[in-house]
Design a protein around this motif. Structure first.
Motif, PDB file in Angstrom:
ATOM      1  N   ASN A 166      14.807   1.493  -5.120  1.00 36.74           N
ATOM      2  CA  ASN A 166      15.511   2.011  -3.935  1.00 36.74           C
ATOM      3  C   ASN A 166      14.649   2.004  -2.674  1.00 36.74           C
ATOM      4  N   TYR A 167      13.401   1.587  -2.805  1.00 42.62           N
ATOM      5  CA  TYR A 167      12.536   1.455  -1.637  1.00 42.62           C
ATOM      6  C   TYR A 167      12.714   0.062  -1.030  1.00 42.62           C
ATOM      7  N   GLU A 168      12.474  -0.038   0.276  1.00 44.28           N
ATOM      8  CA  GLU A 168      12.601  -1.326   0.956  1.00 44.28           C
ATOM      9  C   GLU A 168      11.274  -1.829   1.512  1.00 44.28           C
ATOM     10  N   LYS A 169      10.388  -0.918   1.909  1.00 48.09           N
ATOM     11  CA  LYS A 169       9.121  -1.361   2.476  1.00 48.09           C
ATOM     12  C   LYS A 169       8.004  -0.387   2.135  1.00 48.09           C
ATOM     13  N   LEU A 170       6.793  -0.926   2.175  1.00 47.06           N
ATOM     14  CA  LEU A 170       5.590  -0.112   2.037  1.00 47.06           C
ATOM     15  C   LEU A 170       4.965   0.011   3.427  1.00 47.06           C
ATOM     16  N   VAL A 171       4.741   1.245   3.853  1.00 43.70           N
ATOM     17  CA  VAL A 171       4.107   1.510   5.146  1.00 43.70           C
ATOM     18  C   VAL A 171       2.689   1.982   4.888  1.00 43.70           C
ATOM     19  N   TYR A 172       1.738   1.192   5.366  1.00 43.01           N
ATOM     20  CA  TYR A 172       0.330   1.570   5.254  1.00 43.01           C
ATOM     21  C   TYR A 172      -0.091   2.274   6.531  1.00 43.01           C
ATOM     22  N   GLN A 173      -0.323   3.587   6.437  1.00 42.07           N
ATOM     23  CA  GLN A 173      -0.836   4.375   7.552  1.00 42.07           C
ATOM     24  C   GLN A 173      -2.357   4.243   7.538  1.00 42.07           C
ATOM     25  N   ALA A 174      -2.881   3.363   8.375  1.00 40.32           N
ATOM     26  CA  ALA A 174      -4.310   3.076   8.365  1.00 40.32           C
ATOM     27  C   ALA A 174      -5.074   4.085   9.201  1.00 40.32           C
ATOM     28  N   GLN A 175      -6.008   4.785   8.575  1.00 37.17           N
ATOM     29  CA  GLN A 175      -6.869   5.690   9.323  1.00 37.17           C
ATOM     30  C   GLN A 175      -8.012   4.933   9.995  1.00 37.17           C
ATOM     31  N   THR A 176      -8.386   3.795   9.415  1.00 40.82           N
ATOM     32  CA  THR A 176      -9.459   2.980   9.958  1.00 40.82           C
ATOM     33  C   THR A 176      -8.983   1.540  10.064  1.00 40.82           C
ATOM     34  N   ASP A 177      -9.604   0.794  10.965  1.00 44.47           N
ATOM     35  CA  ASP A 177      -9.230  -0.611  11.161  1.00 44.47           C
ATOM     36  C   ASP A 177     -10.099  -1.459  10.244  1.00 44.47           C
ATOM     37  N   ASP A 178      -9.648  -1.613   9.008  1.00 46.48           N
ATOM     38  CA  ASP A 178     -10.447  -2.236   7.964  1.00 46.48           C
ATOM     39  C   ASP A 178      -9.665  -3.411   7.375  1.00 46.48           C
ATOM     40  N   ALA A 179     -10.160  -4.617   7.586  1.00 47.49           N
ATOM     41  CA  ALA A 179      -9.446  -5.813   7.131  1.00 47.49           C
ATOM     42  C   ALA A 179      -9.319  -5.854   5.612  1.00 47.49           C
ATOM     43  N   ASP A 180     -10.336  -5.372   4.906  1.00 46.46           N
ATOM     44  CA  ASP A 180     -10.276  -5.382   3.445  1.00 46.46           C
ATOM     45  C   ASP A 180      -9.194  -4.442   2.929  1.00 46.46           C
ATOM     46  N   LEU A 181      -9.081  -3.262   3.548  1.00 46.88           N
ATOM     47  CA  LEU A 181      -8.030  -2.333   3.140  1.00 46.88           C
ATOM     48  C   LEU A 181      -6.652  -2.875   3.491  1.00 46.88           C
ATOM     49  N   ASP A 182      -6.546  -3.543   4.624  1.00 47.45           N
ATOM     50  CA  ASP A 182      -5.282  -4.157   5.017  1.00 47.45           C
ATOM     51  C   ASP A 182      -4.856  -5.181   3.966  1.00 47.45           C
ATOM     52  N   ALA A 183      -5.792  -6.024   3.538  1.00 45.51           N
ATOM     53  CA  ALA A 183      -5.480  -7.030   2.526  1.00 45.51           C
ATOM     54  C   ALA A 183      -5.070  -6.388   1.209  1.00 45.51           C
ATOM     55  N   ALA A 185      -3.746  -3.394   0.843  1.00 44.79           N
ATOM     56  CA  ALA A 185      -2.440  -2.770   1.031  1.00 44.79           C
ATOM     57  C   ALA A 185      -1.324  -3.810   0.943  1.00 44.79           C
ATOM     58  N   ARG A 186      -1.567  -5.005   1.482  1.00 43.02           N
ATOM     59  CA  ARG A 186      -0.592  -6.095   1.359  1.00 43.02           C
ATOM     60  C   ARG A 186      -0.370  -6.446  -0.109  1.00 43.02           C
ATOM     61  N   ASP A 187      -1.446  -6.481  -0.863  1.00 43.92           N
ATOM     62  CA  ASP A 187      -1.322  -6.756  -2.293  1.00 43.92           C
ATOM     63  C   ASP A 187      -0.513  -5.672  -3.001  1.00 43.92           C
ATOM     64  N   CYS A 188      -0.713  -4.425  -2.589  1.00 46.19           N
ATOM     65  CA  CYS A 188       0.052  -3.318  -3.176  1.00 46.19           C
ATOM     66  C   CYS A 188       1.540  -3.503  -2.905  1.00 46.19           C
ATOM     67  N   ALA A 189       1.878  -3.877  -1.675  1.00 42.68           N
ATOM     68  CA  ALA A 189       3.278  -4.104  -1.322  1.00 42.68           C
ATOM     69  C   ALA A 189       3.866  -5.238  -2.150  1.00 42.68           C
ATOM     70  N   ALA A 190       3.106  -6.314  -2.290  1.00 39.32           N
ATOM     71  CA  ALA A 190       3.587  -7.445  -3.081  1.00 39.32           C
ATOM     72  C   ALA A 190       3.773  -7.053  -4.535  1.00 39.32           C
ATOM     73  N   PHE A 191       2.847  -6.265  -5.064  1.00 40.35           N
ATOM     74  CA  PHE A 191       2.941  -5.808  -6.453  1.00 40.35           C
ATOM     75  C   PHE A 191       4.215  -4.995  -6.686  1.00 40.35           C
ATOM     76  N   LEU A 192       4.588  -4.195  -5.686  1.00 40.28           N
ATOM     77  CA  LEU A 192       5.786  -3.355  -5.808  1.00 40.28           C
ATOM     78  C   LEU A 192       7.050  -4.075  -5.369  1.00 40.28           C
ATOM     79  N   GLY A 193       6.911  -5.295  -4.848  1.00 41.29           N
ATOM     80  CA  GLY A 193       8.075  -6.054  -4.397  1.00 41.29           C
ATOM     81  C   GLY A 193       8.689  -5.509  -3.121  1.00 41.29           C
ATOM     82  N   LEU A 194       7.850  -4.985  -2.228  1.00 41.09           N
ATOM     83  CA  LEU A 194       8.332  -4.356  -0.999  1.00 41.09           C
ATOM     84  C   LEU A 194       7.834  -5.108   0.230  1.00 41.09           C
ATOM     85  N   ALA A 195       8.600  -5.031   1.312  1.00 45.41           N
ATOM     86  CA  ALA A 195       8.137  -5.535   2.598  1.00 45.41           C
ATOM     87  C   ALA A 195       6.928  -4.706   3.037  1.00 45.41           C
ATOM     88  N   TYR A 196       6.139  -5.258   3.954  1.00 38.75           N
ATOM     89  CA  TYR A 196       4.879  -4.602   4.340  1.00 38.75           C
ATOM     90  C   TYR A 196       4.837  -4.292   5.823  1.00 38.75           C
TER      91      TYR A 196
END
Length: 213
Positions: A166-183, A185-196
């Protein structure tokens, strides 16, 4: 994550500022430790100590009020004031009631997602984002420990649709501007089958409350 002690700040727009030499204990969820310490270091609030309760308590929120009460009782005599840095966090108002009973203040808001987004802002967007699943820096780092394994998705990936259908997207609330965490988080969204979607929220209300001192 076990309890730890380190300098940290206080909170609450109506809370009086501590007097010089006053010792303040900040009793917080372990999921907020990194952020609180970062704000502490920037603001130089060395008269405050941080004690973190295990973040995994969020998997059993009914245990949070008792855990907070036990920590308050254990440390009250050593501090002039104690502040609780939790939102309601799924306790159904029980944590707020317990804090009032104990005579200690707590951070206003339903949970840390609201802290980072800003409580008024989060309340507004919830009407449009009731199908969003949120992650913070902490939860991106600890995705397997707090999402994948507790839900059994590592053993039974077929459960993903039951939990997240029933979810449609994953929202990553980034506390820091970290490219590794962004990547990640994208993988997490893909794993769950959600938009990012990524939002650089910074520390939001948490920083504003702490820096108000």
């Amino acid at each position: 994550m076990g309890p730890e002690t380190a300098p940290a700040p206080t909170l609450g727009p109506d809370a009086p500022s501590p007097s010089p030499g006053q010792r303040v204990l900040l009793l917080a969820c372990g999921a907020l430790a990194r952020e609180i310490l970062a704000i502490r270091d920037q603001a130089g609030l060395s008269h405050m100590d941080l004690m973190c309760l295990p973040a995994i308590l969020h998997n059993s929120p009914q245990k949070i009020p008792d855990a907070v009460a036990e920590a308050v009782a254990r440390h009250r005599d050593a501090y002039d004031r104690i502040f609780v840095v939790y939102g309601d966090c799924g306790t159904g108002g029980l944590l707020q009631a317990r804090c009032e009973e104990l005579g200690v203040e707590m951070m206003p808001g339903p949970h840390c997602y609201a802290f980072f987004e800003g409580v008024p802002r989060f309340a507004e967007i919830q009407e449009q984002e009731f199908t969003a699943f949120y992650l913070t820096d902490f939860l991106v780092r600890q995705f397997d420990a707090f999402v994948t394994r507790p839900l059994g998705l590592d053993r039974h990936p077929e459960l993903r649709e039951m939990y997240f259908g029933n979810y449609e997207k994953l929202v990553y609330q980034a506390q820091t501007d970290d490219a590794d965490l962004d990547a990640k988080a994208r993988d997490c969204a893909a794993f769950l089958g959600l938009a990012y979607e990524r939002r650089l929220t910074g520390y939001g209300d948490l920083e504003r409350e702490l820096r108000a001192l």
